[in-house]
Design an enzyme around this catalytic site. Sequence first.
Site, short mmCIF file in Angstrom:
data_model
loop_
_atom_site.label_atom_id
_atom_site.label_comp_id
_atom_site.label_asym_id
_atom_site.label_seq_id
_atom_site.Cartn_x
_atom_site.Cartn_y
_atom_site.Cartn_z
N GLY A 93 -13.38 -4.55 0.88
CA GLY A 93 -14.78 -4.13 0.96
C GLY A 93 -15.22 -3.22 -0.18
O GLY A 93 -16.32 -3.38 -0.71
N ARG A 97 0.81 -1.22 0.00
CA ARG A 97 0.00 0.00 0.00
C ARG A 97 0.85 1.27 0.00
O ARG A 97 0.40 2.31 -0.49
CB ARG A 97 -0.96 -0.01 1.19
CG ARG A 97 -2.11 -0.96 0.93
CD ARG A 97 -3.13 -0.95 2.03
NE ARG A 97 -4.36 -1.56 1.53
CZ ARG A 97 -5.39 -1.89 2.30
NH1 ARG A 97 -5.33 -1.69 3.59
NH2 ARG A 97 -6.46 -2.42 1.77
N LYS A 108 -19.57 -18.48 1.23
CA LYS A 108 -20.99 -18.26 1.54
C LYS A 108 -21.81 -17.60 0.44
O LYS A 108 -21.43 -16.58 -0.11
CB LYS A 108 -21.08 -17.33 2.76
CG LYS A 108 -20.60 -17.98 4.03
CD LYS A 108 -20.86 -17.04 5.17
CE LYS A 108 -20.35 -17.66 6.46
NZ LYS A 108 -20.38 -16.71 7.55
N GLY A 113 -10.09 -10.53 -0.59
CA GLY A 113 -8.96 -10.89 0.27
C GLY A 113 -8.39 -12.26 -0.03
O GLY A 113 -7.19 -12.43 -0.30
P1 ADP Z 1 -12.74 -13.45 -0.91
O1 ADP Z 1 -12.06 -13.10 0.40
O2 ADP Z 1 -11.77 -13.49 -2.07
O3 ADP Z 1 -13.95 -12.58 -1.19
P2 ADP Z 1 -14.29 -15.55 0.35
O4 ADP Z 1 -13.92 -15.00 1.69
O5 ADP Z 1 -15.69 -15.40 -0.09
O6 ADP Z 1 -13.29 -14.97 -0.77
O7 ADP Z 1 -14.03 -17.12 0.31
C1 ADP Z 1 -12.81 -17.71 0.62
C2 ADP Z 1 -13.01 -18.95 1.45
O8 ADP Z 1 -13.87 -19.89 0.82
C3 ADP Z 1 -11.71 -19.68 1.67
O9 ADP Z 1 -11.39 -19.65 3.04
C4 ADP Z 1 -11.97 -21.10 1.17
O10 ADP Z 1 -11.39 -22.10 1.99
C5 ADP Z 1 -13.48 -21.17 1.24
N1 ADP Z 1 -13.99 -22.26 0.39
C6 ADP Z 1 -13.84 -22.42 -0.94
N2 ADP Z 1 -14.38 -23.57 -1.36
C7 ADP Z 1 -14.90 -24.18 -0.29
C8 ADP Z 1 -15.61 -25.41 -0.06
N3 ADP Z 1 -15.88 -26.25 -1.06
N4 ADP Z 1 -15.98 -25.70 1.20
C9 ADP Z 1 -15.72 -24.85 2.19
N5 ADP Z 1 -15.08 -23.68 2.07
C10 ADP Z 1 -14.67 -23.33 0.84
MG MG Z 2 -12.54 -13.60 2.45
#
Ligand code: ADP
Ligand code: MG
Length: 397
Positions: A377, A36, A197, A354
């Site tokens: 965010g 950053r 999620k 992230g």
């Molecule tokens: P970002 O931070 O890039 O927006 P997210 O926080 O939405 O991404 O998602 C990342 C998380 O999703 C990781 O910790 C990963 O382990 C989890 N994940 C991906 N596939 C699965 C799965 N099949 N079952 C459980 N968790 C999962």
């Molecule tokens: Mg995340």
Amino acid sequence: MDFRTLDGVDVAGQRVLVRVDFNVPMAGGAVTDDTRLEAALPTIRRLREGGAKTILLSHFDRPKGKRVPSMSLKPVVAPLEKLLGAPVAFAEDCVGETAEKAVAAMKDGDVLLLQNLRFHAGEEANDPPFASELAANGDLYVDDAFSAAHRAHASTEGLAHLLPAYAGEQMRRELTALDAALGDPKRPVLGIVGGSKVSTKLDLLHNLILKLDRLAIGGGMANTFLFAQGWEVANSYCEKDLADTARGVMAFAEKRGCELLLPIDIVVAEQPHPGAAARTRELGQLDEHERILDAGPKTVAKLCEAMDASATLIWNGPLGVFEVPPFDAGTMAAARHAAERVKAGKLVAVAGGGDTVAALNAAHVAGDLTFVSTAGGAFLEWMEGKTLPGVEALRRR
Ligand code: ADP
Ligand code: MG
């Protein structure tokens, strides 16, 4: 995107308040990642060369309006001086007499960093008297902190109404890249949304369906969609109470003519343990103790074909539990394919989030994609189609 930049602006002798994001990772009072700081250099250099007095404003952590010594921005000074190759002065307060004196002592070309904005409650409250106190030390305002632009705070929004306001170099890069992906993209446009999620990404899915030609759903959230279609998911992470919501998303995509790509095969294991025996299976073919932890090879191949058929890719969220090999395989293969298409000049690929950034770094391809946003965010809110107050304030009116 039509926003004001520093192009053609004479900054010589001007006091320029620059909102940067120096909310950097720190351990034991030392900066552990200077990404950053690096991002702020083009704007600082440009202002110094133009003979401006550059006054840097940032928040750090969440002191909630109190002066918390462990949340001082002082540790940023030395690494910033090193990167910039020039001295950076520091003032222990961002407003009041301390700030005023430090600014008065500046010569043209000097750089000054003011103490953590959030030591004052007026920052997050976007309190007009506080914004006026900040504005008193500047002639111009430059916002270079896209990652803070989803917040209407005094330094991200309030100031833009008090001083002539411009987008900094990093802000310009980010807005240009994001516009190339969702604003006015080359079609067809493919989206990949993964992660854990559905519940946190519903707005994002809806907005993408409105804008994209194809949308691939992966990661844990794909399990909820598979479950909603009637497939067995056994012990997988799955938001079963969102099955109706997932069916609603599928119907919405159908209505809007956005093709949804769901997994066509799966990688399963009992536990996401490093080196666990991973088994590739057809949909629904898993034992009661197993869970889906990654996209299968047929799914990845289909995703790569979809990339080959697309001109633009927007990606948020890993396809599997990428933190635990071998369940990183799907995400890594897709990331490498996207990087190759970009290098071949066939694809514009923008990614953010992230965990997504961590996954792309692990695949050593972050530098090969067209743009990787570290804004967190703000990036997600932009993908959701929300207007970001810090960006709105920079629009040409
Ligand atoms: P970002 O931070 O890039 O927006 P997210 O926080 O939405 O991404 O998602 C990342 C998380 O999703 C990781 O910790 C990963 O382990 C989890 N994940 C991906 N596939 C699965 C799965 N099949 N079952 C459980 N968790 C999962
Ligand atoms: Mg995340």
